[in-house]
Design an enzyme around this catalytic site. Structure first.
Site, PDB file in Angstrom:
ATOM      1  N   SER A  91      15.295  21.621 -15.641  1.00 35.02           N
ATOM      2  CA  SER A  91      14.126  22.475 -15.847  1.00 35.02           C
ATOM      3  C   SER A  91      14.571  23.784 -16.481  1.00 35.02           C
ATOM      4  CB  SER A  91      13.455  22.743 -14.497  1.00 35.02           C
ATOM      5  OG  SER A  91      12.718  23.939 -14.547  1.00 35.02           O
ATOM      6  N   HIS A  93       0.834  -1.214   0.000  1.00 35.36           N
ATOM      7  CA  HIS A  93       0.000   0.000   0.000  1.00 35.36           C
ATOM      8  C   HIS A  93       0.868   1.263   0.000  1.00 35.36           C
ATOM      9  CE1 HIS A  93      -3.338  -2.684   1.219  1.00 35.36           C
ATOM     10  NE2 HIS A  93      -2.415  -3.217   2.002  1.00 35.36           N
ATOM     11  N   LYS A 135      16.542  21.762 -10.372  1.00 32.66           N
ATOM     12  CA  LYS A 135      15.849  20.513 -10.680  1.00 32.66           C
ATOM     13  C   LYS A 135      16.668  19.490 -11.456  1.00 32.66           C
ATOM     14  CE  LYS A 135      11.540  20.245 -10.968  1.00 32.66           C
ATOM     15  NZ  LYS A 135      10.627  19.312 -10.322  1.00 32.66           N
ATOM     16  N   GLU A 170       9.942   8.505 -16.716  1.00 36.52           N
ATOM     17  CA  GLU A 170       8.573   9.032 -16.862  1.00 36.52           C
ATOM     18  C   GLU A 170       8.051   8.817 -18.280  1.00 36.52           C
ATOM     19  OE1 GLU A 170       8.705  12.672 -13.587  1.00 36.52           O
ATOM     20  OE2 GLU A 170       8.691  13.135 -15.703  1.00 36.52           O
TER      21      GLU A 170
END
Ligand code: ARG
Length: 458
Positions: free
Chosen positions: A275, A154, A281, A288
Site C-alpha cells: 500500500s 455458507h 499491508k 483480486e
C-alpha cells in the site's frame, strides 16, 4: 486499392473507411489467411480451374509475403481488411496470376475459414495452459495430503477434511474445462471454404482437397450456414467464461484463506503488492485482479451472443464484430490461467493453523451425531442430542474435545469412552472414506485419478 471499387463512382468517405476497416484487428489472422489461400490456390490448380503454373506462382508469392511479415520486413497496413491486404500485396508481387486467387471464393467463406483456423490454435493454447494449471494444482493437493483443514458451507465451518481435497476440487473443475475446450475445438473444426459468398460456386472445386490440406475434419454441408455460423466464437468465449468463473472462485478462496482472520494460506511476496500509505499491508492484488477480469470476459460473451442474435442469413457485416472480443477473451483468460499456474507452487499452507481451525466451532459435531447413529440411535434423534451438546458447550465455554466421556454420557448412554478419539479433526477427516470423500486415502485416490485423466489430454 479496394477489391470492389469497380462499381463505385466515388471513393468511400474517410470516416466511413475508418469505421468499416477491420485491418487494425484482423491483421492477427495474417498467417491463417495465407495458409487458407495457399490451400485454395493449390486446389484451384489441381482442379484445372487455374493452371498449375499460376497456382505455383500464387503459392510462391504468398510464401514470400509470409516470410517478409514474419521477419518484420512487411508492415500490414493500408487496406480494408487482411484479405484485401493480402490480395493487393500478392498482385503487387506477382502481377496477373495474383488476380486469379479469388476465383471460386468470397471473403465471406474466406474469413469464416481463417477464423476457424485461428480458433483451432486458440483452443489448443487454452488446453495447454489448463493442463499446466491442473498439474500445478496436483502438486498443491499432494502437499495438502498431510494437512487437515475445515471445509465450509455458507462460509461457516462445516466438517474437517484433508486439505488436498480443496485443491482436487479445483482440478476437477479445470479438467471439465479442458474436456469442454477439446469438444468445442472438435465442433469448430469444420471447413466453410467453398461456400463462396453464400450459395457455393459454379466452378468444379474440390472441397475435400482443401479440407485435407487445412486439416479440417470435414467441409461444412450447407454454404449458407458455412458463411454465417459463428457458434464456435460464442463457444470459445463461453469456455473462457467458465474457466474464469472457476478461476474467480479459486481466487476468492485464496484471498479469503490468506487473510489475517483465516491464515490458512500465505501468498508470497512475489505475488503480493503493498500500500502507498499503510506500511504494514500485503495485498492480494493478483488474485483480486483475476477475479475482476472475469466480468470483462463475461462481457465479451454477452457481446457475441447479442451480435449474432437475429442476424438474417447469410453473411452480414455485424459478423465483423466477432473478433475483438474473442481476441481479448483469449488474451485475458490465457494470461490468468498461466499466472495462477505459476503462482500456486508459491502458496504456503499453514498446517497447524488449518488443523486448529478444523477442530474449532464444533466442526466435528456431525461425527458426534454419526457416532450415536452407528450405535443404533436414529439419526434425527442423534442430531437433536448433538445439538443440545453444542448448546451446552456454548453456554459453558466448553468444546467437543474437552468434554469427558461421562459428560457425553449425561446426554446419551450410548456414548463410550472412545468418543474422545472420535471428535478430533484428524479422525473426522479420516472417517470420510466414501468414494469421492475427504479422507486422506480418498483424496490420494482422487489425485491419482486426476493425474490419469490429465494424461489423456497431454
Ligand atoms: N472484414 C470482414 C469480416 O471480418 C471480412 C468479410 C467481408 N465480407 C463482406 N462481404 N464485406 O467479417
Amino acid at each position: 486499392m479496394k477489391l470492389w471499387e469497380g462499381r463505385f463512382e466515388a471513393p468511400t468517405a474517410g470516416d466511413a473507411d475508418l469505421f468499416n476497416d477491420s485491418l487494425p484487428f484482423d491483421c492477427r489472422l495474417w498467417s491463417v489467411d495465407i495458409a487458407a489461400s495457399i490451400a485454395h490456390a493449390t486446389m484451384l490448380g489441381a482442379c484445372g480451374i487455374i493452371t498449375k503454373e499460376e497456382s505455383d506462382e500464387i503459392c510462391a508469392g504468398l510464401n514470400s509475403i509470409s516470410e517478409d511479415i514474419a521477419a518484420g520486413k512487411l508492415e500490414i497496413a493500408g487496406a480494408e481488411d487482411i484479405h484485401s491486404f493480402m490480395e493487393n500485396e500478392l498482385v503487387g508481387r506477382i502481377g496477373e496470376a495474383g488476380k486469379k486467387l479469388h476465383t471460386a471464393r468470397s471473403r465471406n467463406d474466406q474469413v469464416a475459414t481463417d477464423f476457424r483456423l485461428y480458433a483451432r490454435g486458440a483452443f489448443d493454447c487454452l488446453a495447454e495452459s489448463l493442463a499446466w494449471l491442473v498439474d500445478s494444482l496436483c502438486d498443491r493437493a499432494k502437499a495438502g495430503l498431510k494437512f487437515i483443514m475445515p471445509g465450509y458451507t455458507h462460509l461457516r465451518k462445516a466438517q474437517p477434511m484433508c486439505a488436498g481435497h480443496f485443491f482436487n476440487a479445483y482440478s476437477e473443475m479445470f479438467l471439465r474445462d479442458l474436456d469442454r475446450v477439446c469438444a468445442s475445438r472438435e465442433r469448430a473444426n469444420v471447413m466453410p471454404l467453398g461456400s463462396g459468398a453464400l450459395a457455393g460456386t459454379s466452378y468444379p472445386i474440390d472441397r475435400d482437397l482443401t479440407c485435407t490440406l487445412l486439416e479440417f475434419d470435414r467441409p461444412c454441408e450447407n454454404s449458407l450456414d458455412g458463411v454465417s455460423d459463428r457458434d464456435f466464437v460464442a463457444e470459445y468465449i463461453f469456455d473462457c467464461s467458465m474457466i474464469m468463473s472457476h478461476l474467480s472462485r479459486l481466487c476468492e478462496d485464496i484471498i479469503l484463506y490468506s487473510t489475517e482472520e483465516f491464515g490458512y494460506f500465505e501468498i508470497p511476496d512475489e505475488y503480493s503488492t503493498g500500500s502507498s500509505i499503510m506500511p504494514q499491508k500485503k495485498n492480494p492484488d493478483i488474485p483480486e485482479l483475476m477475479r475482476g477480469k472475469t466480468g470483462r470476459v463475461y462481457g465479451h460473451l454477452m457481446a457475441i451472443l447479442t451480435t449474432i442474435k437475429a442476424i438474417p442469413l447469410a453473411y452480414n457485416k455485424d459478423l465483423q464484430e466477432d473478433k475483438e472480443g474473442f481476441f481479448d477473451a483469449e488474451k485475458q483468460t490465457i494470461n490468468c490461467i498461466n499466472i495462477m499456474a505459476e503462482m500456486l507452487p508459491y502458496i504456503k499452507l499453514n498446517g497447524p493453523r488449518m488443523a486448529k481451525a478444523a477442530e474449532a466451532e464444533f466442526c466435528c459435531a456431525t461425527d458426534v451425531a454419526d457416532y450415536l447413529a452407528k450405535k443404533g440411535v436414529p439419526f434425527r434423534t442423534a442430531h437433536g442430542v448433538t445439538g443440545s451438546i453444542v448448546r451446552w458447550c456454548l453456554k459453558n465455554g466448553r468444546t467437543l474435545q474437552d468434554m469427558t466421556p461421562e459428560e457425553y454420557r449425561s446426554f446419551a448412554p450410548e456414548f463410550g469412552d472412545d468418543i474422545t478419539q472420535t471428535v478430533t479433526a484428524a479422525a473426522c477427516a479420516a472417517a470420510r472414506t466414501s468414494y469421492g470423500g475427504a479422507s486422506p486415502e480418498c483424496v490420494k485416490a482422487n489425485l491419482k485419478s486426476i493425474k490419469k485423466r490429465l494424461k489423456n489430454f497431454i
